[in-house]
Motif scaffolding. Sequence first.
Motif, PDB file in Angstrom:
ATOM      1  N   MET A 294       0.823  -1.174   0.000  1.00  0.00           N
ATOM      2  CA  MET A 294       0.000   0.000   0.000  1.00  0.00           C
ATOM      3  C   MET A 294       0.874   1.246   0.000  1.00  0.00           C
ATOM      4  O   MET A 294       0.656   2.145  -0.787  1.00  0.00           O
ATOM      5  CB  MET A 294      -0.907  -0.047   1.233  1.00  0.00           C
ATOM      6  N   ARG A 295       1.864   1.289   0.890  1.00  0.00           N
ATOM      7  CA  ARG A 295       2.755   2.444   0.931  1.00  0.00           C
ATOM      8  C   ARG A 295       3.606   2.505  -0.338  1.00  0.00           C
ATOM      9  O   ARG A 295       3.933   3.580  -0.803  1.00  0.00           O
ATOM     10  CB  ARG A 295       3.665   2.358   2.151  1.00  0.00           C
ATOM     11  N   THR A 296       3.947   1.388  -0.866  1.00  0.00           N
ATOM     12  CA  THR A 296       4.751   1.350  -2.084  1.00  0.00           C
ATOM     13  C   THR A 296       3.985   1.967  -3.247  1.00  0.00           C
ATOM     14  O   THR A 296       4.541   2.737  -4.025  1.00  0.00           O
ATOM     15  CB  THR A 296       5.142  -0.107  -2.423  1.00  0.00           C
ATOM     16  N   ARG A 297       2.688   1.634  -3.357  1.00  0.00           N
ATOM     17  CA  ARG A 297       1.867   2.233  -4.421  1.00  0.00           C
ATOM     18  C   ARG A 297       1.745   3.737  -4.237  1.00  0.00           C
ATOM     19  O   ARG A 297       1.825   4.492  -5.187  1.00  0.00           O
ATOM     20  CB  ARG A 297       0.473   1.620  -4.417  1.00  0.00           C
ATOM     21  N   LEU A 298       1.508   4.159  -3.013  1.00  0.00           N
ATOM     22  CA  LEU A 298       1.375   5.586  -2.730  1.00  0.00           C
ATOM     23  C   LEU A 298       2.679   6.309  -3.039  1.00  0.00           C
ATOM     24  O   LEU A 298       2.680   7.375  -3.666  1.00  0.00           O
ATOM     25  CB  LEU A 298       0.979   5.796  -1.260  1.00  0.00           C
ATOM     26  N   LEU A 299       3.794   5.715  -2.636  1.00  0.00           N
ATOM     27  CA  LEU A 299       5.089   6.312  -2.906  1.00  0.00           C
ATOM     28  C   LEU A 299       5.363   6.355  -4.416  1.00  0.00           C
ATOM     29  O   LEU A 299       5.847   7.357  -4.949  1.00  0.00           O
ATOM     30  CB  LEU A 299       6.192   5.531  -2.181  1.00  0.00           C
ATOM     31  N   ALA A 300       5.033   5.278  -5.129  1.00  0.00           N
ATOM     32  CA  ALA A 300       5.240   5.230  -6.585  1.00  0.00           C
ATOM     33  C   ALA A 300       4.366   6.258  -7.282  1.00  0.00           C
ATOM     34  O   ALA A 300       4.818   6.959  -8.209  1.00  0.00           O
ATOM     35  CB  ALA A 300       4.954   3.840  -7.117  1.00  0.00           C
TER      36      ALA A 300
ATOM     37  N   SER B 202      -4.735   6.064  -1.542  1.00  0.00           N
ATOM     38  CA  SER B 202      -4.056   5.244  -2.536  1.00  0.00           C
ATOM     39  C   SER B 202      -5.016   4.674  -3.564  1.00  0.00           C
ATOM     40  O   SER B 202      -4.602   4.317  -4.656  1.00  0.00           O
ATOM     41  CB  SER B 202      -3.287   4.126  -1.855  1.00  0.00           C
ATOM     42  N   ASP B 203      -6.296   4.562  -3.241  1.00  0.00           N
ATOM     43  CA  ASP B 203      -7.254   4.001  -4.187  1.00  0.00           C
ATOM     44  C   ASP B 203      -7.635   4.994  -5.279  1.00  0.00           C
ATOM     45  O   ASP B 203      -7.990   4.595  -6.374  1.00  0.00           O
ATOM     46  CB  ASP B 203      -8.525   3.549  -3.451  1.00  0.00           C
ATOM     47  N   ALA B 204      -7.575   6.302  -4.976  1.00  0.00           N
ATOM     48  CA  ALA B 204      -7.968   7.318  -5.955  1.00  0.00           C
ATOM     49  C   ALA B 204      -6.730   7.721  -6.745  1.00  0.00           C
ATOM     50  O   ALA B 204      -5.869   8.424  -6.248  1.00  0.00           O
ATOM     51  CB  ALA B 204      -8.574   8.527  -5.262  1.00  0.00           C
ATOM     52  N   ALA B 205      -6.624   7.277  -7.964  1.00  0.00           N
ATOM     53  CA  ALA B 205      -5.474   7.608  -8.802  1.00  0.00           C
ATOM     54  C   ALA B 205      -5.715   8.957  -9.465  1.00  0.00           C
ATOM     55  O   ALA B 205      -6.772   9.208 -10.004  1.00  0.00           O
ATOM     56  CB  ALA B 205      -5.268   6.535  -9.860  1.00  0.00           C
ATOM     57  N   THR B 206      -4.728   9.817  -9.421  1.00  0.00           N
ATOM     58  CA  THR B 206      -4.844  11.120 -10.064  1.00  0.00           C
ATOM     59  C   THR B 206      -4.381  11.005 -11.502  1.00  0.00           C
ATOM     60  O   THR B 206      -3.573  10.137 -11.833  1.00  0.00           O
ATOM     61  CB  THR B 206      -3.976  12.160  -9.325  1.00  0.00           C
ATOM     62  N   PRO B 207      -4.871  11.902 -12.382  1.00  0.00           N
ATOM     63  CA  PRO B 207      -4.428  11.830 -13.770  1.00  0.00           C
ATOM     64  C   PRO B 207      -2.925  11.996 -13.915  1.00  0.00           C
ATOM     65  O   PRO B 207      -2.317  11.381 -14.751  1.00  0.00           O
ATOM     66  CB  PRO B 207      -5.187  12.968 -14.452  1.00  0.00           C
TER      67      PRO B 207
END
Length: 191
Positions: free
Chosen positions: A1-7, A49-54
């Motif tokens: 989860m943190r990895t996705r947010l960091l990426a 982390s679930d809401a991806a920004t453009p």
Amino acid sequence: MRTRLLAATLTALAAVSLAACSSSGSDSGKATSAAGSPTAPAASATAPSDAATPAATTPAAPGSDPAAPTAGGGTGAPAPDAGASGAPAPSKPAPPADAGLPAKPGTDVTAKLVSALDAIDPAIVGGKPDQAMDRARNQCQSMYQFPKDKQKLADLANQRFTSADHPQGFGPDTATKINDALLATLCPPSR
């Protein structure tokens, strides 16, 4: 989860910094996003982390480097023209302000011009050869500037060559003869 947010955060920052580096005219020195607002790393770090920004899902922001490699291995830049040298085409220089103005002639050319003008009408020179020569040189410059406009050249000759008896000039026929005499004796060949 943190990895996705960091990426996602790093991808967004990379896209924004690429856009800021490739844009020009920013006087503030702050990196701005494609929308023009200042970047806020703290705000993007707190995004869910679930809401991806453009910006996080788009690898390149608008205004990114067109020469960067694309997924296909090429670049986004158009291919250079095979005949282009890369240098802009030279522009045509403006003619100098004295273009077509002949140099002050010697006494032999002055005598020839005065003789030609006196043959048309002695009142054109009127005993003032230096004044007639100055008018003739200026008319030569007009002939250089407007080589194909015979009417304009006749009008200009009527304005330049005047006398006390002819304050409005000597008329269109005489003006045409004056122009012909100037071409034969003083004026350089037109373009």
